[in-house]
Design a protein around this motif. Structure first.
Motif, short mmCIF file in Angstrom:
data_model
loop_
_atom_site.label_atom_id
_atom_site.label_comp_id
_atom_site.label_asym_id
_atom_site.label_seq_id
_atom_site.Cartn_x
_atom_site.Cartn_y
_atom_site.Cartn_z
N ARG A 8 0.03 -1.94 6.91
CA ARG A 8 0.40 -0.71 7.60
C ARG A 8 -0.14 -0.68 9.03
O ARG A 8 -0.10 0.35 9.69
N TRP A 10 0.94 -1.58 11.83
CA TRP A 10 1.89 -1.16 12.87
C TRP A 10 2.33 0.27 12.68
O TRP A 10 3.07 0.80 13.50
N ALA A 11 1.93 0.92 11.60
CA ALA A 11 2.43 2.25 11.27
C ALA A 11 1.37 3.33 11.43
O ALA A 11 1.56 4.45 10.99
N ASP A 12 0.26 3.04 12.05
CA ASP A 12 -0.83 4.00 12.23
C ASP A 12 -0.80 4.53 13.66
O ASP A 12 -1.31 3.87 14.57
N LEU A 50 5.48 8.46 17.20
CA LEU A 50 5.37 7.56 16.07
C LEU A 50 5.05 8.29 14.76
O LEU A 50 4.64 7.67 13.79
N PRO A 54 7.03 5.73 8.14
CA PRO A 54 7.27 4.33 8.47
C PRO A 54 8.44 3.74 7.68
O PRO A 54 8.80 4.24 6.61
N LEU A 84 5.15 -2.34 7.27
CA LEU A 84 5.61 -0.99 7.58
C LEU A 84 5.35 -0.71 9.06
O LEU A 84 4.33 -1.13 9.61
N ALA A 85 6.29 0.00 9.68
CA ALA A 85 6.17 0.31 11.10
C ALA A 85 6.96 1.58 11.39
O ALA A 85 7.83 1.97 10.61
N PRO A 86 6.67 2.22 12.53
CA PRO A 86 7.47 3.39 12.92
C PRO A 86 8.93 2.96 13.14
O PRO A 86 9.20 1.82 13.52
#
Length: 104
Positions: A8, A10-12, A50, A54, A84-86
């Motif tokens: 995760r 890239w999703a924070d 963002l 995600p 997971l990413a935005p």
């Protein structure tokens, strides 16, 4: 189930905003006032930009990683960067990859 096992990082939004702020601190002395003001305005919006849930992102999407059958996408290769990413990540990656002329 797949999403729960993916990284995760890239999703924070908070972690990404902190990283961008650090890069900005390093580059700040090289920028003019107009650029500094514009970048600061974007940095303040990162958590909001963002904040969407995600999505699963390839992380290295480029033509060489796509299998096509005529005009139909038949498969996607090279999944070791899958995470997971935005939702904006994939569009940003593709744009950066295009601007850099290949691998970003």
């Amino acid at each position: 189930a797949l999403g729960r096992s993916l990284p995760r990082t890239w999703a924070d939004p908070d972690r990404l905003a902190a990283a961008a702020a650090g890069w900005f601190r390093e580059a700040g002395p090289l920028l003019g006032q107009a650029a500094t003001d514009a970048i600061r305005a974007v940095l303040e919006r990162i958590p909001t930009l963002l904040a969407a849930p995600p999505v699963v992102a390839h992380g290295d999407l480029a033509p060489v990683n796509l299998l096509v059958d005529g005009e139909r996408l038949a498969g996607i290769l090279d999944l070791e960067r899958l995470r997971l990413a935005p939702p904006l990540f994939v569009a940003a990656w593709c744009r950066l990859n295009h601007l850099c002329g290949g691998e970003a």
